[in-house]
Design an enzyme around this catalytic site. Structure first.
Site, PDB file in Angstrom:
ATOM      1  N   ASP A  19       0.824  -1.277   0.183  1.00  0.00           N
ATOM      2  CA  ASP A  19       0.022  -0.137   0.013  1.00  0.00           C
ATOM      3  C   ASP A  19       0.867   1.283   0.107  1.00  0.00           C
ATOM      4  O   ASP A  19       0.249   2.288  -0.056  1.00  0.00           O
ATOM      5  CB  ASP A  19      -0.837   0.116   1.030  1.00  0.00           C
ATOM      6  CG  ASP A  19      -0.327  -0.144   2.442  1.00  0.00           C
ATOM      7  OD1 ASP A  19       0.882   0.010   2.727  1.00  0.00           O
ATOM      8  OD2 ASP A  19      -1.079   0.032   3.551  1.00  0.00           O
ATOM      9  N   SER A  20       2.180   1.294  -0.188  1.00  0.00           N
ATOM     10  CA  SER A  20       3.236   2.353  -0.187  1.00  0.00           C
ATOM     11  C   SER A  20       2.908   2.837  -1.492  1.00  0.00           C
ATOM     12  O   SER A  20       3.275   4.200  -1.752  1.00  0.00           O
ATOM     13  CB  SER A  20       4.463   1.708  -0.092  1.00  0.00           C
ATOM     14  OG  SER A  20       4.947   0.793  -0.975  1.00  0.00           O
ATOM     15  N   ASP A  68      -1.265  -6.041  -0.439  1.00  0.00           N
ATOM     16  CA  ASP A  68      -1.564  -5.304   0.884  1.00  0.00           C
ATOM     17  C   ASP A  68      -3.176  -5.232   0.955  1.00  0.00           C
ATOM     18  O   ASP A  68      -3.566  -4.430   0.491  1.00  0.00           O
ATOM     19  CB  ASP A  68      -0.616  -4.076   1.002  1.00  0.00           C
ATOM     20  CG  ASP A  68       0.456  -4.099   2.126  1.00  0.00           C
ATOM     21  OD1 ASP A  68       0.508  -4.858   2.844  1.00  0.00           O
ATOM     22  OD2 ASP A  68       1.223  -3.107   1.950  1.00  0.00           O
ATOM     23  N   LYS A  99      -1.048  -9.426   2.444  1.00  0.00           N
ATOM     24  CA  LYS A  99      -0.512  -9.073   3.635  1.00  0.00           C
ATOM     25  C   LYS A  99      -1.263  -7.992   4.458  1.00  0.00           C
ATOM     26  O   LYS A  99      -2.141  -7.271   4.113  1.00  0.00           O
ATOM     27  CB  LYS A  99       0.783  -8.153   3.297  1.00  0.00           C
ATOM     28  CG  LYS A  99       1.422  -7.718   4.430  1.00  0.00           C
ATOM     29  CD  LYS A  99       3.153  -7.340   4.085  1.00  0.00           C
ATOM     30  CE  LYS A  99       3.201  -6.019   3.541  1.00  0.00           C
ATOM     31  NZ  LYS A  99       2.847  -4.957   4.475  1.00  0.00           N
ATOM     32  N   GLU A 107      -1.086  -6.037   8.408  1.00  0.00           N
ATOM     33  CA  GLU A 107      -0.633  -5.447   9.489  1.00  0.00           C
ATOM     34  C   GLU A 107      -1.102  -5.571  10.896  1.00  0.00           C
ATOM     35  O   GLU A 107      -2.220  -5.828  11.080  1.00  0.00           O
ATOM     36  CB  GLU A 107      -0.194  -3.820   9.552  1.00  0.00           C
ATOM     37  CG  GLU A 107       0.411  -3.512   8.143  1.00  0.00           C
ATOM     38  CD  GLU A 107       0.464  -1.871   7.926  1.00  0.00           C
ATOM     39  OE1 GLU A 107       0.208  -1.206   9.087  1.00  0.00           O
ATOM     40  OE2 GLU A 107       1.081  -1.297   7.027  1.00  0.00           O
ATOM     41  N   GLU A 153       9.435  -4.886  10.341  1.00  0.00           N
ATOM     42  CA  GLU A 153       9.876  -3.516   9.621  1.00  0.00           C
ATOM     43  C   GLU A 153      10.188  -2.744  10.806  1.00  0.00           C
ATOM     44  O   GLU A 153      10.030  -2.556  11.915  1.00  0.00           O
ATOM     45  CB  GLU A 153       8.481  -2.855   9.110  1.00  0.00           C
ATOM     46  CG  GLU A 153       8.952  -1.543   8.597  1.00  0.00           C
ATOM     47  CD  GLU A 153       7.927  -0.645   7.854  1.00  0.00           C
ATOM     48  OE1 GLU A 153       7.158  -1.480   7.314  1.00  0.00           O
ATOM     49  OE2 GLU A 153       8.263   0.447   7.461  1.00  0.00           O
TER      50      GLU A 153
END
Ligand code: KIV
Ligand code: NA
Length: 279
Positions: A45-46, A84, A114, A116, A183
């Protein structure tokens, strides 16, 4: 190259061979990653920042990420593709998360997702993996939660912080994640967590003791204007931005000077046609 599966990832980990992960967000960036032999391509999602110009990842929607996933999927022949989950599309309940994950597979054409979060996401990871969708976890610094973390800060620097990351790692492993992103964690802590786990850790800003590494493609190929803040862990292996500006400026000056197009870029007319055209 043979198609990478979760089985491939597991066997790389078993052989202690580092797992290579790189982001991609469109057809050419995914083609480059796939041809270069990346084990995993992450539609991170960056992309909110690096390809949509947003301030952070909280703004990008599921639909927007899915469009990028589809472009990446069309390019990738062998890499394992992970998408993401967008902020807000999985936190409410394991059912919400599974419904979103299914959309990523069906509409985004990804192989895994993915998300978080640590221990608190374990039931969600269990739910998604039980439906046959591989989950890559993401612990340590979780950018979607930057407001609660007080910004982009290194996690696990104190012994209590390190213990928390380890507990998160254990919980998501137990829940069935096939690997986890780690991270912005001190290298010693990341190495220790990697030793404690049976699943691979994919480090970003987490030192050399992880089972693999991930970077944002724009950052590592240098495809961003100079002056932008880059975290300490980014290594720039290229200067794509500089080359792009050089090419566009050359084009501009050649057009202004009527040097481009030259004869070799120009279609000739057939013999005698010009005379009949003028007549
Ligand atoms: O969004 C992203 O690109 C990521 C990686 C940096 C792990 O989450
Ligand atoms: Na991300």
């Amino acid at each position: 190259r043979k198609k990478v599966t979760v089985g491939t990832i597991r066997s790389l980990h078993k052989k202690n061979e580092p797992i290579t992960v790189l982001t991609a967000h469109d057809f050419p960036s995914a083609l480059a990653a796939d041809i270069s032999g990346m084990d995993i391509i992450l539609v991170g999602d960056s992309l909110a920042m690096v390809s949509m110009g947003m301030e952070d990842t909280s703004e990008v929607t599921v639909e927007e990420i899915l469009m990028h996933c589809r472009s990446v999927a069309r390019a990738s022949k062998a890499s394992f593709i992970v998408g993401d989950l967008s902020m807000g599309s999985y936190e409410i309940s394991p059912e919400q998360a599974l419904a979103t994950a299914i959309r990523y597979v069906k509409e985004g054409r990804v192989h895994g997702i993915k998300l978080e979060g640590g221990a608190e996401m374990a039931p969600t990871i269990k739910r998604i993996t039980s439906a046959g969708i591989p989950v890559l976890a993401h612990i340590g610094l979780t950018p979607q939660r930057q407001n609660a973390l007080g910004g982009f800060r290194v996690q696990g620097k104190t012994s209590a912080g390190a213990l928390k990351v380890l507990e998160d790692a254990k919980a998501i492993e137990e829940a069935g994640a096939f690997a986890t992103v780690l991270e912005a964690v001190p290298a010693e802590v990341a190495a220790l967590i990697t030793k404690e786990l049976s699943i691979p850790t994919i480090g970003i800003g987490a030192g050399n003791g992880c089972s693999g590494q991930v970077l944002v493609q724009n950052d590592m190929i240098g495809n961003f204007p100079p002056g932008r803040f880059l975290p300490k862990f980014v290594k720039q292996y290229g200067n794509v931005w500089g080359e792009t500006i050089r090419a566009i400026e050359s084009y501009k000056s050649e057009v202004k000077a009527r040097q481009y197009p030259a004869v070799e870029h120009t279609y000739p007319i057939s013999d005698g046609e010009l005379e009949s055209f003028q007549a």
